[in-house]
Design a protein around this motif. Sequence first.
Motif, short mmCIF file in Angstrom:
data_model
loop_
_atom_site.label_atom_id
_atom_site.label_comp_id
_atom_site.label_asym_id
_atom_site.label_seq_id
_atom_site.Cartn_x
_atom_site.Cartn_y
_atom_site.Cartn_z
N PRO A 105 63.94 58.91 94.93
CA PRO A 105 63.30 60.24 94.92
C PRO A 105 64.25 61.37 95.25
O PRO A 105 64.12 62.47 94.72
CB PRO A 105 62.18 60.11 95.96
N ARG A 106 65.22 61.12 96.13
CA ARG A 106 66.20 62.17 96.45
C ARG A 106 67.01 62.53 95.22
O ARG A 106 67.33 63.71 95.00
CB ARG A 106 67.13 61.70 97.58
N GLN A 107 67.34 61.53 94.42
CA GLN A 107 68.13 61.79 93.23
C GLN A 107 67.29 62.48 92.15
O GLN A 107 67.80 63.32 91.41
CB GLN A 107 68.75 60.50 92.71
N CYS A 108 66.00 62.12 92.05
CA CYS A 108 65.12 62.82 91.13
C CYS A 108 65.04 64.30 91.51
O CYS A 108 65.12 65.19 90.64
CB CYS A 108 63.71 62.21 91.15
N GLU A 109 64.89 64.57 92.78
CA GLU A 109 64.81 65.96 93.26
C GLU A 109 66.11 66.71 92.98
O GLU A 109 66.07 67.89 92.58
CB GLU A 109 64.50 65.96 94.76
N ALA A 110 67.24 66.05 93.16
CA ALA A 110 68.52 66.70 92.91
C ALA A 110 68.67 67.06 91.43
O ALA A 110 69.17 68.14 91.09
CB ALA A 110 69.68 65.78 93.35
N THR A 111 68.24 66.15 90.55
CA THR A 111 68.29 66.43 89.12
C THR A 111 67.44 67.64 88.78
O THR A 111 67.88 68.56 88.07
CB THR A 111 67.79 65.21 88.32
N VAL A 112 66.21 67.65 89.26
CA VAL A 112 65.29 68.75 88.95
C VAL A 112 65.82 70.07 89.47
O VAL A 112 65.79 71.10 88.76
CB VAL A 112 63.89 68.44 89.51
N GLU A 113 66.31 70.08 90.71
CA GLU A 113 66.82 71.32 91.28
C GLU A 113 67.98 71.88 90.46
O GLU A 113 68.08 73.10 90.24
CB GLU A 113 67.26 71.08 92.73
N ALA A 114 68.83 70.99 89.94
CA ALA A 114 69.97 71.43 89.14
C ALA A 114 69.51 71.99 87.79
O ALA A 114 70.03 73.01 87.32
CB ALA A 114 70.95 70.28 88.93
N VAL A 115 68.54 71.34 87.16
CA VAL A 115 68.03 71.82 85.87
C VAL A 115 67.30 73.15 86.05
O VAL A 115 67.46 74.07 85.23
CB VAL A 115 67.09 70.77 85.23
N VAL A 116 66.53 73.25 87.12
CA VAL A 116 65.80 74.50 87.40
C VAL A 116 66.77 75.66 87.56
O VAL A 116 66.53 76.78 87.07
CB VAL A 116 64.92 74.32 88.65
N ARG A 117 67.89 75.42 88.24
CA ARG A 117 68.90 76.48 88.40
C ARG A 117 69.47 76.88 87.04
O ARG A 117 69.67 78.07 86.77
CB ARG A 117 70.02 76.00 89.33
N GLN A 118 69.73 75.88 86.20
CA GLN A 118 70.27 76.17 84.86
C GLN A 118 69.30 77.02 84.05
O GLN A 118 69.70 77.92 83.32
CB GLN A 118 70.55 74.86 84.11
N LEU A 119 68.01 76.72 84.18
CA LEU A 119 67.00 77.43 83.40
C LEU A 119 66.56 78.74 84.05
O LEU A 119 65.87 79.54 83.42
CB LEU A 119 65.77 76.53 83.20
N GLY A 120 66.93 78.94 85.31
CA GLY A 120 66.56 80.16 86.01
C GLY A 120 65.08 80.27 86.28
O GLY A 120 64.50 81.37 86.21
N LEU A 121 64.43 79.14 86.63
CA LEU A 121 62.99 79.13 86.87
C LEU A 121 62.66 79.48 88.31
O LEU A 121 63.39 79.10 89.24
CB LEU A 121 62.41 77.75 86.54
N SER A 122 61.56 80.16 88.50
CA SER A 122 61.06 80.43 89.85
C SER A 122 60.26 79.21 90.32
O SER A 122 59.91 78.32 89.53
CB SER A 122 60.16 81.65 89.85
N GLU A 123 59.92 79.17 91.61
CA GLU A 123 59.19 78.03 92.17
C GLU A 123 57.81 77.88 91.54
O GLU A 123 57.25 76.77 91.52
CB GLU A 123 59.05 78.19 93.69
N GLN A 124 57.25 78.96 91.03
CA GLN A 124 55.91 78.92 90.45
C GLN A 124 55.92 78.41 89.00
O GLN A 124 54.85 78.19 88.43
CB GLN A 124 55.28 80.32 90.48
N GLU A 125 57.09 78.19 88.44
CA GLU A 125 57.18 77.84 87.03
C GLU A 125 57.44 76.37 86.77
O GLU A 125 57.51 75.95 85.62
CB GLU A 125 58.28 78.67 86.35
N TRP A 126 57.58 75.55 87.82
CA TRP A 126 57.86 74.14 87.61
C TRP A 126 57.24 73.28 88.71
O TRP A 126 56.92 73.75 89.79
CB TRP A 126 59.37 73.89 87.55
N THR A 127 57.07 71.98 88.38
CA THR A 127 56.52 71.00 89.32
C THR A 127 57.17 69.64 89.05
O THR A 127 57.42 69.28 87.89
CB THR A 127 54.99 70.86 89.15
#
Length: 334
Positions: A216-238
Motif C-alpha cells: 500500500p505504501r508503494q501504491c500511494e507513492a505511485t498515485v502521489e507522483a502521478v497526481v503531481r504530474q497531472l496537477g490535480l487537487s485533493e478533490q479531483e482524485w481518490t
Amino acid sequence: MSTPAPKTALLLLNLGSPDELSPAALRRYLREFLSDRRVIEAPRLVWWFVLNGVILPFRPRKLMHAYGNIWTEQGSPIRTISLQQQHALQSELNRRLGDGQVQVELAMTYGNPSITAAFERLEQAGVERVLVLPLFPQYSATTTAACFDAIARALAGRRNIPELRFIRQYHEQPAYIEALANSVREHWQQQGRQGHLMFSFHGLPLSYVEKGDPYPRQCEATVEAVVRQLGLSEQEWTLCYQSRVGIAPWLQPYTDETLIEWAKEGRSGVDVICPGFSADCLETLEEVAITNKELFEEAGGSDYQYIPALNASSAHIQLLADTAVKQLGGWLDP
C-alpha cells in the motif's frame, strides 16, 4: 583475445490465465493459483477443504461468463498483450544494445507459458545470465515474491543454474510515472475528461500488510507522483482497492462500495485507472471496466470511463527497456 561475455536474457513475468475458455482449464488455473501460500495464507488443512470442496467444484463455471466477456480469438488478453510486450521489448533492446545481446523471454507465474519451460528454452540457447523483471510495478509478497518462489522451484532440480538478477519494483521510476500520466492525458483528449479520477489497485488482506507487506505504501507513492504530474487537487482524485474476497478486512476504501456511494450521492463523471496492472486482464477488463461500471450506473451514476493499462504502448516499452538496461550494467559486451 578476450572471451565473449556469457549470453544474457531478460525474463518477463506476469500472473497468467487459463489456457482456454473451459471449466477444466479454469479449474487447473485456479488450483495452481490458489494453492500458492504467498497468495493464500490460511492454515493449509482448512484451505485444502475450502479449495477442493467449495471453490474448485463450483467457481470455474461461474467464472466462464466473466472470462467469456473478455476472451478474444487470440485467447486471454493478458497472454496476448504480454506476447506483444515481449516482441516489442526484444525489438527495442536490439535497437539499443545490438542484435543478439539480450534474449527476451516471457513466462507466467501460473499457467502457460510456464517458468520451467522458459528456463529450458534459455538453457538450450546457452544463456548463462538472466535478469528477471516481474511486471508488477508495486511490490507485494502475493505477486513479486511469488515470482521469486516460482523461479526457485523451477531451478531447484537443475545442475547448472544461471546467474540471476531480480528487479523488485519500479513504482516510482520517472518513466513509469510519466507513462501513466500521459495515458490519462491521452484518454482525456480522446474520450473527454470526467469530473473525478479514481486510482484503483488490486486489494490485499489487511493482515498481510500488518505482517510487513509494503504494497500500500508503494501504491500511494505511485498515485502521489502521478497526481503531481497531472496537477490535480485533493478533490479531483481518490485511491481505492478492488477485488476483495471473504469476510476478513482488506485494504480500504473499497472500489465497488465507493462507486456505489458516489452514485447514491448524485455524483457522476468518473475516470478509473489501474496503475498496478502492466497488461489488461480479467480484473481490469471485466471487473473494473464492465462490472463496476454496471454497479455505478445501477446506483444512479453516469459517465464512467475506464483508462486502459499501459499494455504494449511505446511509452511502456520504453520504460521497461530503461529499467532493464539499467540493471544489465556489467553483463554485456561494451
